[in-house]
Design an enzyme around this catalytic site. Structure first.
Site, short mmCIF file in Angstrom:
data_model
loop_
_atom_site.label_atom_id
_atom_site.label_comp_id
_atom_site.label_asym_id
_atom_site.label_seq_id
_atom_site.Cartn_x
_atom_site.Cartn_y
_atom_site.Cartn_z
N SER A 197 59.65 66.53 9.05
CA SER A 197 60.14 67.92 8.99
C SER A 197 59.32 68.84 9.88
CB SER A 197 60.26 68.46 7.57
OG SER A 197 61.10 69.60 7.59
N HIS B 198 52.74 81.96 11.26
CA HIS B 198 52.88 83.26 11.89
C HIS B 198 51.66 84.06 11.45
CE1 HIS B 198 56.98 82.17 12.88
NE2 HIS B 198 57.10 81.78 11.63
N CYS C 71 59.06 65.64 4.22
CA CYS C 71 60.01 64.75 3.55
C CYS C 71 59.37 63.37 3.42
CB CYS C 71 61.31 64.65 4.35
SG CYS C 71 62.16 66.22 4.50
#
Length: 130
Positions: free
Chosen positions: A63, A68, A83
């Site tokens: 995944s 940020h 995953c």
């Protein structure tokens, strides 16, 4: 309950402002977090904004990890979505907490693709042939 993946949504507060604004260091630490979680890195891309701030993603076979940063507030928003049963997003979380020198954190774990919600039998293997 079994699910296809685990998604940690993390808020990191009171982080080292210089670290948060260093795009090379952020990329290095995000890749290290992926490695420590047991993930397989596919690619990554990071960008430094002017006058400050970094955004980036490490795409993993299992995944992704995203960040940020707002250095002016000592804050980072981080998503760790993995995953499979061989990858531990909590190991990535712990690595990043230390690397960013976060004094406070808030994290929520979401189960993504819960077997009972999408009709997968509970005893099914994680990987199936399509």
């Amino acid at each position: 309950m079994k699910s296809l993946g685990r998604h940690l949504v993390a808020e990191f507060y009171e982080c080292d402002k210089e670290v948060l604004d260093n795009v090379q260091l952020i990329e290095q630490e995000m890749k290290q977090a992926a490695y420590e979680s047991g993930a397989t890195i596919v690619t990554s891309t990071f960008h430094r904004f002017l006058p400050y701030g970094v955004s980036g993603v490490v795409v993993i076979s299992e995944s992704h990890l995203t960040i940020h940063t707002w250095p002016e507030y000592g804050y980072a928003a981080i998503d760790l979505f993995t995953c499979g049963e061989d990858v531990d997003p909590w190991k990535a979380f712990e690595h990043l907490k230390k690397a960013l020198k976060a004094k406070r954190v808030h994290v929520v774990e979401h189960e993504r693709g819960r077997y009972d919600e999408i009709g997968i039998p509970e005893d099914s293997p994680h990987k199936v042939t399509v």
